[in-house]
Design a protein around this motif. Structure first.
Motif, PDB file in Angstrom:
ATOM      1  N   LEU A   6    -112.728 -46.747   7.988  1.00  0.00           N
ATOM      2  CA  LEU A   6    -112.888 -46.770   9.444  1.00  0.00           C
ATOM      3  C   LEU A   6    -114.267 -47.389   9.506  1.00  0.00           C
ATOM      4  O   LEU A   6    -115.345 -46.744   8.956  1.00  0.00           O
ATOM      5  CB  LEU A   6    -112.837 -45.466  10.236  1.00  0.00           C
ATOM      6  CG  LEU A   6    -111.839 -44.532   9.778  1.00  0.00           C
ATOM      7  CD1 LEU A   6    -111.912 -43.223  10.620  1.00  0.00           C
ATOM      8  CD2 LEU A   6    -110.379 -45.083  10.211  1.00  0.00           C
ATOM      9  N   THR A  13    -113.717 -52.574  15.716  1.00  0.00           N
ATOM     10  CA  THR A  13    -113.188 -51.530  15.213  1.00  0.00           C
ATOM     11  C   THR A  13    -112.281 -52.023  14.067  1.00  0.00           C
ATOM     12  O   THR A  13    -111.415 -52.548  14.306  1.00  0.00           O
ATOM     13  CB  THR A  13    -112.455 -50.856  16.201  1.00  0.00           C
ATOM     14  OG1 THR A  13    -112.811 -50.827  17.516  1.00  0.00           O
ATOM     15  CG2 THR A  13    -111.907 -49.320  15.865  1.00  0.00           C
ATOM     16  N   VAL A  15    -110.057 -50.951  10.440  1.00  0.00           N
ATOM     17  CA  VAL A  15    -109.211 -49.857   9.786  1.00  0.00           C
ATOM     18  C   VAL A  15    -108.561 -50.510   8.608  1.00  0.00           C
ATOM     19  O   VAL A  15    -108.022 -51.411   8.797  1.00  0.00           O
ATOM     20  CB  VAL A  15    -108.406 -49.280  10.667  1.00  0.00           C
ATOM     21  CG1 VAL A  15    -107.285 -48.207   9.989  1.00  0.00           C
ATOM     22  CG2 VAL A  15    -108.876 -48.503  11.921  1.00  0.00           C
ATOM     23  N   ASP A  27    -104.977 -54.035   6.562  1.00  0.00           N
ATOM     24  CA  ASP A  27    -106.316 -53.916   7.279  1.00  0.00           C
ATOM     25  C   ASP A  27    -105.982 -54.394   8.730  1.00  0.00           C
ATOM     26  O   ASP A  27    -105.065 -55.308   8.831  1.00  0.00           O
ATOM     27  CB  ASP A  27    -107.317 -54.344   6.466  1.00  0.00           C
ATOM     28  CG  ASP A  27    -107.550 -55.986   6.796  1.00  0.00           C
ATOM     29  OD1 ASP A  27    -108.424 -56.411   7.314  1.00  0.00           O
ATOM     30  OD2 ASP A  27    -106.445 -56.588   6.208  1.00  0.00           O
ATOM     31  N   MET A  55    -108.979 -46.889  18.023  1.00  0.00           N
ATOM     32  CA  MET A  55    -108.975 -46.276  16.807  1.00  0.00           C
ATOM     33  C   MET A  55    -107.757 -45.827  16.358  1.00  0.00           C
ATOM     34  O   MET A  55    -107.217 -45.952  15.561  1.00  0.00           O
ATOM     35  CB  MET A  55    -110.204 -45.128  16.466  1.00  0.00           C
ATOM     36  CG  MET A  55    -110.362 -44.468  15.467  1.00  0.00           C
ATOM     37  SD  MET A  55    -110.665 -45.716  14.111  1.00  0.00           S
ATOM     38  CE  MET A  55    -112.210 -45.851  14.192  1.00  0.00           C
ATOM     39  N   ILE A  59    -105.007 -46.900  13.269  1.00  0.00           N
ATOM     40  CA  ILE A  59    -104.773 -46.419  12.352  1.00  0.00           C
ATOM     41  C   ILE A  59    -103.128 -46.344  12.191  1.00  0.00           C
ATOM     42  O   ILE A  59    -102.744 -46.400  11.002  1.00  0.00           O
ATOM     43  CB  ILE A  59    -105.336 -45.032  12.352  1.00  0.00           C
ATOM     44  CG1 ILE A  59    -106.768 -44.927  12.193  1.00  0.00           C
ATOM     45  CG2 ILE A  59    -104.785 -44.044  11.386  1.00  0.00           C
ATOM     46  CD1 ILE A  59    -107.612 -43.509  12.523  1.00  0.00           C
ATOM     47  N   TYR A  78    -115.734 -43.690   6.034  1.00  0.00           N
ATOM     48  CA  TYR A  78    -116.110 -44.019   7.403  1.00  0.00           C
ATOM     49  C   TYR A  78    -117.609 -44.691   7.553  1.00  0.00           C
ATOM     50  O   TYR A  78    -118.478 -44.054   6.526  1.00  0.00           O
ATOM     51  CB  TYR A  78    -116.163 -43.114   8.507  1.00  0.00           C
ATOM     52  CG  TYR A  78    -116.995 -41.999   8.504  1.00  0.00           C
ATOM     53  CD1 TYR A  78    -116.430 -40.806   7.467  1.00  0.00           C
ATOM     54  CD2 TYR A  78    -118.067 -41.723   8.709  1.00  0.00           C
ATOM     55  CE1 TYR A  78    -117.213 -39.879   7.315  1.00  0.00           C
ATOM     56  CE2 TYR A  78    -119.034 -40.875   8.855  1.00  0.00           C
ATOM     57  CZ  TYR A  78    -118.686 -39.718   8.054  1.00  0.00           C
ATOM     58  OH  TYR A  78    -119.426 -38.576   7.747  1.00  0.00           O
ATOM     59  N   GLY A 306    -112.794 -52.800   8.016  1.00  0.00           N
ATOM     60  CA  GLY A 306    -112.366 -51.806   7.687  1.00  0.00           C
ATOM     61  C   GLY A 306    -112.187 -51.779   5.977  1.00  0.00           C
ATOM     62  O   GLY A 306    -112.441 -50.806   5.545  1.00  0.00           O
TER      63      GLY A 306
END
Ligand code: KG4
Ligand code: ZN
Length: 341
Positions: A6, A13, A15, A27, A55, A59, A78, A306
């Motif tokens: 993360l 943002t 991930v 990703d 977030m 995910i 993270y 991420g």
């Protein structure tokens, strides 16, 4: 080992799911550029709130793309710093909450170590040791890298980071945020030789950088042009080209010095500015002449993502590193403080 990564240190943002055996499985990224554009830069509170919104859907998206379920994830990595504290806290609390719920370890990763290791995700990854040029919106550093966590700082910027200088120069000419890609785009239409800017701190020995004077030279030139009645697109293109050439040449001169000092012929460039084509071309030519090699990540892994956090976290988690449930992030965090693997 399957690691969920993360990234929330700034305005993206990110991930990703990285597996030590199978590589990068998925990703996803949500960029907040449109949200901050009206302000000409990142507004920290808006960034934090948007990370909260993005977030969990990201995910879920990454798990779907990889065809994985949460019970298959072995650990969470993270970004714990450096970066905007509020934004970092979103990623850290989300990571720790999920790690607690799923009964797996979590580990805070250094954002610049993530950038530094991003080229390892490519087909022909660099071998240790090497010299790394880290050029992002917040950092300009030359680092000798003898292994993961074995970092010796060789030089850094005394004032603005290279990316910051791109962003500020773009802003004063009325270009959009982030300015790096805008300047690079306009530079392609620039007339070479119309303007020349200094190569700061290149006429004396050492590996330190300073970009604030260069930014002022560009500002003066732009103001001159405007007061002489030329605020055209072409003037912006010509200034962009001269500015980019000055930054690229300055970085190249210092990279050459750093490689010589370290007795190495392997250079890694990482961070948002390493996406710059002119920089890549210049360093490839230089390393070619030296019979050395230059390594970098694909453009989307040069800027924040991420995947680099999942990868860096995976290396450390596999070596047994993890942390308690405490949620702790750091706005400033020297990379040399990281433990070696
Ligand atoms: O690594 P990054 O995404 O975020 C930080 O960790 O700071 O870097 C963002 C920086 C911005 O300053 C942006 O203008 C710059 O990287 N950048 C570029 C290019 N793409 C992004 N600078 C020059 N040329 C580019 N193509
Ligand atoms: Zn970054």
């Amino acid at each position: 080992m399957l690691v969920l990564g993360l990234e929330t240190s700034c305005d993206e943002t990110g991930v990703a799911l990285y597996d030590s055996e199978r590589g990068l499985l998925a990703d996803a990224l949500f960029s907040q550029i449109d949200l901050h554009r009206a302000y000409g830069g990142v507004v920290p509170e808006l960034a934090s709130r948007d990370h909260v919104k993005r977030m969990l859907p990201l995910i879920r998206q990454v798990l779907d793309e990889a065809g994985c379920v949460p019970t298959e994830i072995d650990a969470i990595a993270y970004t714990a710093g450096p970066g905007l504290v509020g934004a970092l806290l979103v990623g850290a609390s989300c990571a720790q909450a999920l790690a607690f719920a799923w009964g797996i370890p979590a580990l805070g990763v250094h954002h610049m170590e993530g950038h530094l290791l991003a080229p390892m995700l490519e087909e022909n990854p660099p071998q240790f040791p090497f010299v790394a040029l880290l050029v992002s919106g917040g950092h300009t550093q030359l680092v000798q890298v003898d292994g993961i966590g074995q970092y010796t700082l060789l030089g850094e910027s005394l004032d603005d980071a290279a990316g910051e200088a791109f962003d500020k120069t773009a802003k004063m000419m009325g270009l959009n945020y982030p300015g790096g890609p805008e300047i690079a785009r306009l530079a392609e239409k620039g007339v070479a030789g119309r303007f020349t800017f200094p190569r700061p701190m290149c006429d004396r020995p050492g590996l330190m950088f300073s970009f604030s004077g260069l930014k002022t030279s560009a500002l003066n030139t732009w103001q001159h042009s405007v007061s002489a009645g030329d605020d055209s697109e072409q003037a912006r293109c010509d200034i962009s080209l001269a500015f980019q050439q000055a930054v690229v040449e300055t970085l190249a001169i210092k990279c050459k010095r750093a490689l010589k000092q370290a007795g190495m012929k392997r250079l890694v460039i990482a961070g948002g500015v390493s996406a710059n084509k002119a920089l890549r071309v210049s360093l490839e030519k230089m390393l070619g002449d030296m019979r050395g090699d230059v390594f970098y990540a694909r453009p989307e892994f040069c800027t924040d993502n991420g995947a680099m956090i999942a990868y860096a976290g995976c290396q450390r988690l596999q070596a047994g590193q993890h942390e308690s449930l405490a949620i702790s992030v750091q706005a400033r965090w020297p990379m040399e403080q990281l433990p070696p693997l």
